[in-house]
Design an enzyme around this catalytic site. Structure first.
Site, short mmCIF file in Angstrom:
data_model
loop_
_atom_site.label_atom_id
_atom_site.label_comp_id
_atom_site.label_asym_id
_atom_site.label_seq_id
_atom_site.Cartn_x
_atom_site.Cartn_y
_atom_site.Cartn_z
N ASN A 1 39.03 42.19 33.20
CA ASN A 1 38.55 41.34 34.29
C ASN A 1 37.16 41.72 34.80
O ASN A 1 36.49 40.88 35.40
CB ASN A 1 39.56 41.41 35.45
CG ASN A 1 39.01 40.85 36.74
OD1 ASN A 1 38.96 39.64 36.95
ND2 ASN A 1 38.55 41.74 37.63
N ASP B 1 33.16 52.93 33.95
CA ASP B 1 32.28 51.85 33.52
C ASP B 1 32.81 51.27 32.22
O ASP B 1 33.02 52.01 31.24
CB ASP B 1 30.87 52.43 33.32
CG ASP B 1 29.80 51.38 33.13
OD1 ASP B 1 30.12 50.26 32.68
OD2 ASP B 1 28.63 51.68 33.42
N VAL B 2 33.03 49.96 32.18
CA VAL B 2 33.55 49.34 30.96
C VAL B 2 32.57 49.46 29.80
O VAL B 2 32.95 49.29 28.63
CB VAL B 2 33.92 47.86 31.17
CG1 VAL B 2 35.11 47.73 32.10
CG2 VAL B 2 32.72 47.06 31.69
N THR C 1 35.62 34.85 45.93
CA THR C 1 35.53 36.31 45.91
C THR C 1 34.12 36.70 46.35
O THR C 1 33.23 35.84 46.45
CB THR C 1 35.79 36.88 44.50
OG1 THR C 1 34.66 36.55 43.66
CG2 THR C 1 37.07 36.32 43.90
N TYR D 1 25.25 35.20 31.07
CA TYR D 1 26.60 35.06 31.63
C TYR D 1 27.39 34.01 30.85
O TYR D 1 28.52 34.26 30.42
CB TYR D 1 26.49 34.64 33.10
CG TYR D 1 27.82 34.49 33.81
CD1 TYR D 1 28.42 35.58 34.43
CD2 TYR D 1 28.46 33.26 33.85
CE1 TYR D 1 29.63 35.45 35.08
CE2 TYR D 1 29.68 33.12 34.50
CZ TYR D 1 30.26 34.22 35.11
OH TYR D 1 31.47 34.08 35.74
N ASP E 1 37.16 50.68 38.13
CA ASP E 1 36.06 49.88 38.65
C ASP E 1 34.81 50.76 38.65
O ASP E 1 34.89 51.97 38.85
CB ASP E 1 36.35 49.36 40.06
CG ASP E 1 35.56 48.11 40.39
OD1 ASP E 1 34.31 48.20 40.55
OD2 ASP E 1 36.16 47.03 40.47
N LYS F 1 30.64 34.74 28.34
CA LYS F 1 31.93 34.15 28.67
C LYS F 1 32.43 33.24 27.55
O LYS F 1 33.64 33.17 27.27
CB LYS F 1 31.84 33.37 29.98
CG LYS F 1 31.62 34.24 31.22
CD LYS F 1 32.77 35.19 31.46
CE LYS F 1 32.66 35.86 32.82
NZ LYS F 1 33.78 36.81 33.09
N VAL G 1 35.62 30.91 42.15
CA VAL G 1 36.73 31.60 42.81
C VAL G 1 36.21 32.28 44.08
O VAL G 1 35.15 32.92 44.06
CB VAL G 1 37.37 32.64 41.87
CG1 VAL G 1 38.60 33.27 42.55
CG2 VAL G 1 37.76 32.02 40.53
#
Length: 278
Positions: free
Chosen positions: A103, A76-77, A212, A177, A38, A181, A210
């Site tokens: 994710n 970091d992705v 979160t 975004y 993360d 996606k 969701v």
């Protein structure tokens, strides 16, 4: 604790909280060891608090509390080398890799910087290039291992339906975004096509909202309070719930990782509470 994932290892990005944590706990409960990363830092265009190191520590505690091993790192992705180092460390610890859950995500769709080109770019960098980096880092290992595997990409219902109904609902962040996606569905299909020969399956999960911290925050609350009611209709669930829980998505991810879905690949799985019906 034993289960259907005993002896298996999952690599999960965005593991510190939310859906990533739910996936880690769900797979660990059924026997999997976990490799997770993360960022644990704030990205400037994101107008809600992102995960921090304490969140990551809590995920580690929860997985270890289930009697499973976990190798968790801040990474970091967007940084392919950091991803490789994290996966290398996990494979060195556990000896294998079976599942990949890409994710990690951000949602700079509203707020003070949401209508900037940087918000657009951050979405593409994290949500699309970050997923590409994750899959590119891991799929050769699954091939070389020779035992198949499952790769799950976290997409969204924003990928399959417009999120803007009025000009006032337009932001570059929301466009970024949604576009990222949507691209994940195509990305999954291409990976699924050439990895099928190796029994490596690739799918997306496409949730409705969701529960979160990504949506339980002041940014989203302000949008729903002060935004155009017409734009709020962009994502309405047919089943009368405002949002689903992260464990609901984790259940789907667990199925996608299991042998029960061994012939399911190249698909976009909607866990949308019937939003696509509206």
């Amino acid at each position: 604790m034993s289960g259907r994932f005993e002896g298996k290892v999952a690599f999960i990005t965005g593991i510190a909280r939310g859906q990533g944590r739910a996936h880690a706990v769900r797979l660990a409960r059924e026997g999997a060891d976990i490799i997770g990363i993360d960022l644990c830092e704030q990205i400037d265009t994101v107008d809600y608090p992102m995960a921090n190191s304490s969140d990551l520590d809590e995920t580690v505690k929860l997985v270890e509390g289930l009697g499973r091993g976990i190798v968790a790192r801040r990474a970091d992705v967007r940084d392919g080398d950091a991803l490789t180092a994290a996966v290398d460390a996990g494979v060195a610890e556990f000896g294998r890799l079976d599942f990949v859950v890409a994710n990690a995500g951000i949602m700079p769709v509203w707020g003070k910087d949401s209508n900037t080109m940087q918000a657009w770019q951050d979405c593409l960098d994290v949500l699309l290039t970050g997923v590409l980096n994750t899959v590119e880092t891991t799929y050769p290992r699954l091939i070389d291992q020779g035992t198949g595997g499952s790769i799950v990409l976290t997409s969204s219902m924003a990928a399959v339906r417009p999120m803007m109904r009025t000009r006032g609902g337009h932001t570059l962040g929301l466009l970024g975004y949604s576009a990222a996606k949507a691209a994940l569905i195509n990305l999954a299909q291409n990976y699924a096509s050439f990895l099928a020969n190796y029994h490596v399956r690739v799918n997306t999960v496409n949730p409705t909202g969701v529960n979160t911290p990504m949506i339980q925050n002041e940014m989203v609350e302000d949008r729903f309070t002060n935004g155009n009611p017409e734009d709020i209709k962009a994502l309405v669930n047919a089943i009368p719930v405002d949002a689903v829980d992260p464990e609901d998505i984790a259940n789907a991810v667990a199925w996608l990782c299991s042998d029960e879905s061994k012939f399911y690949t190249g698909n976009a799985m909607r866990i949308d509470a019937g939003a696509s019906l509206r």
